[in-house]
Structures are given as C-alpha cells and as structure tokens.
Design a protein around this motif. Structure first.
Motif, PDB file in Angstrom:
ATOM      1  N   HIS A  66       0.801  -1.222   0.000  1.00  0.00           N
ATOM      2  CA  HIS A  66       0.000   0.000   0.000  1.00  0.00           C
ATOM      3  C   HIS A  66       0.833   1.271   0.000  1.00  0.00           C
ATOM      4  CE1 HIS A  66      -3.110  -2.870   1.034  1.00  0.00           C
ATOM      5  NE2 HIS A  66      -2.402  -3.227   2.080  1.00  0.00           N
ATOM      6  N   THR A  67       2.145   1.128   0.218  1.00  0.00           N
ATOM      7  CA  THR A  67       2.974   2.301   0.483  1.00  0.00           C
ATOM      8  C   THR A  67       4.297   2.235  -0.270  1.00  0.00           C
ATOM      9  OG1 THR A  67       2.083   2.163   2.729  1.00  0.00           O
ATOM     10  CG2 THR A  67       3.820   3.769   2.345  1.00  0.00           C
ATOM     11  N   LEU A  68       4.710   3.386  -0.800  1.00  0.00           N
ATOM     12  CA  LEU A  68       6.041   3.555  -1.368  1.00  0.00           C
ATOM     13  C   LEU A  68       6.774   4.644  -0.597  1.00  0.00           C
ATOM     14  CD1 LEU A  68       5.270   3.745  -5.225  1.00  0.00           C
ATOM     15  CD2 LEU A  68       5.919   1.711  -3.912  1.00  0.00           C
ATOM     16  N   VAL A  69       8.095   4.651  -0.704  1.00  0.00           N
ATOM     17  CA  VAL A  69       8.888   5.808  -0.301  1.00  0.00           C
ATOM     18  C   VAL A  69       9.376   6.479  -1.576  1.00  0.00           C
ATOM     19  CG1 VAL A  69      11.046   6.592   0.762  1.00  0.00           C
ATOM     20  CG2 VAL A  69       9.589   4.958   1.960  1.00  0.00           C
ATOM     21  N   LEU A  70       9.129   7.774  -1.706  1.00  0.00           N
ATOM     22  CA  LEU A  70       9.505   8.525  -2.903  1.00  0.00           C
ATOM     23  C   LEU A  70      10.750   9.371  -2.627  1.00  0.00           C
ATOM     24  CD1 LEU A  70       5.972   9.797  -4.017  1.00  0.00           C
ATOM     25  CD2 LEU A  70       7.136   7.659  -4.638  1.00  0.00           C
ATOM     26  N   ALA A  71      11.668   9.376  -3.588  1.00  0.00           N
ATOM     27  CA  ALA A  71      12.845  10.246  -3.527  1.00  0.00           C
ATOM     28  C   ALA A  71      12.490  11.536  -4.262  1.00  0.00           C
ATOM     29  CB  ALA A  71      14.041   9.563  -4.176  1.00  0.00           C
ATOM     30  N   LYS A  77       9.853  10.761   1.190  1.00  0.00           N
ATOM     31  CA  LYS A  77       8.481  10.901   1.670  1.00  0.00           C
ATOM     32  C   LYS A  77       7.742   9.584   1.507  1.00  0.00           C
ATOM     33  CE  LYS A  77       8.234  15.834   0.712  1.00  0.00           C
ATOM     34  NZ  LYS A  77       7.616  16.925  -0.058  1.00  0.00           N
ATOM     35  N   GLU A  78       6.982   9.226   2.532  1.00  0.00           N
ATOM     36  CA  GLU A  78       6.140   8.032   2.484  1.00  0.00           C
ATOM     37  C   GLU A  78       4.868   8.387   1.713  1.00  0.00           C
ATOM     38  OE1 GLU A  78       5.961   4.726   5.800  1.00  0.00           O
ATOM     39  OE2 GLU A  78       4.617   6.376   6.269  1.00  0.00           O
ATOM     40  N   PHE A  79       4.502   7.534   0.760  1.00  0.00           N
ATOM     41  CA  PHE A  79       3.383   7.834  -0.138  1.00  0.00           C
ATOM     42  C   PHE A  79       2.353   6.722  -0.071  1.00  0.00           C
ATOM     43  CE2 PHE A  79       1.621   7.698  -4.595  1.00  0.00           C
ATOM     44  CZ  PHE A  79       0.849   8.843  -4.480  1.00  0.00           C
ATOM     45  N   ASP A  80       1.126   7.079   0.297  1.00  0.00           N
ATOM     46  CA  ASP A  80       0.021   6.126   0.380  1.00  0.00           C
ATOM     47  C   ASP A  80      -0.619   6.010  -0.999  1.00  0.00           C
ATOM     48  OD1 ASP A  80      -2.751   5.150   0.695  1.00  0.00           O
ATOM     49  OD2 ASP A  80      -2.331   5.267   2.846  1.00  0.00           O
ATOM     50  N   LEU A  81      -0.535   4.833  -1.597  1.00  0.00           N
ATOM     51  CA  LEU A  81      -1.008   4.644  -2.968  1.00  0.00           C
ATOM     52  C   LEU A  81      -2.530   4.770  -3.078  1.00  0.00           C
ATOM     53  CD1 LEU A  81       1.346   1.686  -3.876  1.00  0.00           C
ATOM     54  CD2 LEU A  81       1.357   3.924  -4.986  1.00  0.00           C
ATOM     55  N   ALA A  82      -3.248   4.489  -2.009  1.00  0.00           N
ATOM     56  CA  ALA A  82      -4.711   4.556  -2.055  1.00  0.00           C
ATOM     57  C   ALA A  82      -5.231   5.977  -1.912  1.00  0.00           C
ATOM     58  CB  ALA A  82      -5.309   3.674  -0.959  1.00  0.00           C
ATOM     59  N   THR A  83      -4.630   6.736  -0.990  1.00  0.00           N
ATOM     60  CA  THR A  83      -5.157   8.074  -0.695  1.00  0.00           C
ATOM     61  C   THR A  83      -4.347   9.191  -1.334  1.00  0.00           C
ATOM     62  OG1 THR A  83      -3.813   8.367   1.307  1.00  0.00           O
ATOM     63  CG2 THR A  83      -5.931   7.224   1.545  1.00  0.00           C
ATOM     64  N   GLY A  84      -3.103   8.897  -1.737  1.00  0.00           N
ATOM     65  CA  GLY A  84      -2.234   9.948  -2.251  1.00  0.00           C
ATOM     66  C   GLY A  84      -1.592  10.772  -1.151  1.00  0.00           C
TER      67      GLY A  84
END
Length: 291
Positions: A66-71, A77-84
């Motif tokens: 459900h989650t990525l870390v974006l550079a 930054k931690e990014f929630d794929l469902a909510t943005g």
C-alpha cells in the motif's frame, strides 16, 4: 544473437525513469521526472493508475502493498497509494532548489541509495546518499549525473556511474547494511561504445544490464565487466531497465523524449515510451526499504 525490445506502452514521457517491479501488486512503477508523474502499469502494459505531483520525483522504494517511499526534491516521503497522502521521512538537500533527485535503488539489506544532481546538469553539484533505519549517510559528493545504481544478488557489490565519465564503477558493500567497504574501482569503461551509461539493474545471475542514453540499447555486462549481449531499443534515449512480470523474466525499459528536435521526434515516434522484452534470465525481486 540480436534481440530487440518492443513497444509496450506508448506514453511518450519527457524523461521516463526509475522503473521498479512491485512484487505484491504485480505492477511496474515508473516516473516521468520532467512531468512530475508516477505511473503504475500491468505486465501487459495497461496503466493501472497514475499520480501527478507538485514537485520533481525520480525514484521509489517499496514499503508494502500500500505504500512507497519517494525520492523527491526535498527528501524522502512516504506515499500512500490509495489516498495519495504524503508523510515526510527525511530531508535531503531541501534547502537547495537547484538540485533534484535522480537514479536511486534499494540494496538487498533494505538500504536506499539516493542520487542527486543539479537541474542544469552542467556542474558537479550532486551527491549520493545512503538511507537505512532512520539514518542518512553521505557516500559521495561532487557528482554531475548519478546513474546505474544497482547491487549484486548477495549484497556484497554496488555499481554506480557519474554518466559524463562514461565509467561504471563498483565497490564492496556490507551485505547487512548496504554501506560501502573500501574504495571504488573500475567495472566497465564504455568510452568508444554506444551512448552514455544511464540506469542499470543486476539480474539473478549477477550480470549488470545498463541502459545507454543516446545508444538505442541496453547492454548486459558480465561480472568481469565484459559485454555479454546487447538488447536493441528502437529509440535513442534509453534510460533504465527493470525486471518484472510473474517470473521476473520480462525486462521493462524506460526512455526519454526530452531535448529532441522536431526532426528527431518524427523519426522516433515512440521516444519516451515504455518498451519490454522477454528474456531467458530472471531478475532479482525488488527489496523493501528498511525504514
């Protein structure tokens, strides 16, 4: 044996980059850095989702399904794929608007190696960082265009290039932390070969696949640095390969259309699009980041 990658998704990115295969979601994530967009694509080349950001993002690391870390421009930054939704993890060069992130990849230990560069690409204002378990370490400074960050399956070797040097370097790494041990040495000098060394990935056999910007190909290097085979790509600005698909035997290849003339774009109608080829060797599963 000549192998040629085929068009998978006609997305025509300005700067397609950072492809990683998410094993849990069975999707390929990649960016159009210049258009500040993230795509999620199925193995068949169908866009499952896309996200538009208000800052430049060049790479991602998998946390879970459900989650990525974006550079990003300002750090991780931690990014929630469902909510943005986004949560700040760690600042990186947040006070330097002239720099942005570029090629980055997760080591088998869960360490995230993150490259930065100046937007102008004309001076060595970039760096390479190591992030793991809340700690950020500077590995390199004085970098122009960091690329080809990738790791051997056992986590004992890291590869990397500063693209203008045309030299892919290697260094021993601690398999448990992903931190370098010792000094950098030459892995492969691509001077005189096709194009410039761009993004790279290591397969399950320990061979390195390097995209060649301006070279219309991806080159497979043996562990001794020699050229093992070449995959042709029908556009010139090839940026990064990634293994994916159910058996990790599909190579996905991002490309770029930026800085091309009208004549070049007419000749390369699919510049910036996503290409793929089925191979007889598997890649490595994408490691999850250790936060």
């Amino acid at each position: 044996m000549t192998q040629t990658a085929k068009l998978l998704l006609d997305c025509q990115c300005q700067l397609g980059e950072g492809p990683i295969w998410h094993p849990g979601r069975q999707q390929l994530f990649f960016f159009d850095i210049n258009e500040q967009t993230l795509f999620a694509v199925t193995a068949a080349g169908e866009i499952a989702d896309s996200w538009l950001f208000n800052e430049t993002i060049a790479a991602a690391a998998v946390v879970d399904n459900h989650t990525l870390v974006l550079a990003t421009d300002t750090g991780l930054k931690e990014f929630d794929l469902a909510t943005g939704g986004m949560n700040r993890i760690n600042e990186i060069e947040a006070d330097q608007p002239e720099t942005r992130t570029n090629d980055s990849r997760v080591h088998p230990s869960g360490a995230f190696w993150i490259g930065t560069m100046t937007r102008a690409e004309d001076n060595p204002g970039g760096a390479v960082y190591h992030y793991r378990s809340g700690a950020l370490t500077t590995l390199k400074t004085g970098v122009k265009i960091p690329n080809a960050t990738c790791f051997s399956p056992d986590g004992r070797t890291a590869y990397w290039t500063d693209t203008p040097t045309k030299k892919i370097m290697k260094i021993a790494t601690d398999p448990t932390t992903g931190l370098p041990i010792g000094e950098w040495s030459l892995f492969a000098d691509v001077e005189g070969h096709r194009g410039w060394p761009d993004g790279a990935v290591v397969d399950s056999e320990g061979y390195l696949w390097n995209a060649r910007w301006g070279g219309s190909c991806v080159v497979r290097h043996a562990p001794d640095g020699s050229i093992d085979r070449i995959v042709e790509v029908p556009v010139s600005q090839v940026t990064c390969p990634a293994f994916g698909g159910p058996d990790l035997k599909t190579m996905f290849i991002t490309t770029a259309a930026k800085n091309m003339s009208a004549e070049q774009l007419a000749a390369e109608k699919h510049a910036g699009s996503l290409f793929a080829i089925d191979l007889d060797v598997a890649g490595q599963p994408e490691p999850s980041i250790t936060l």
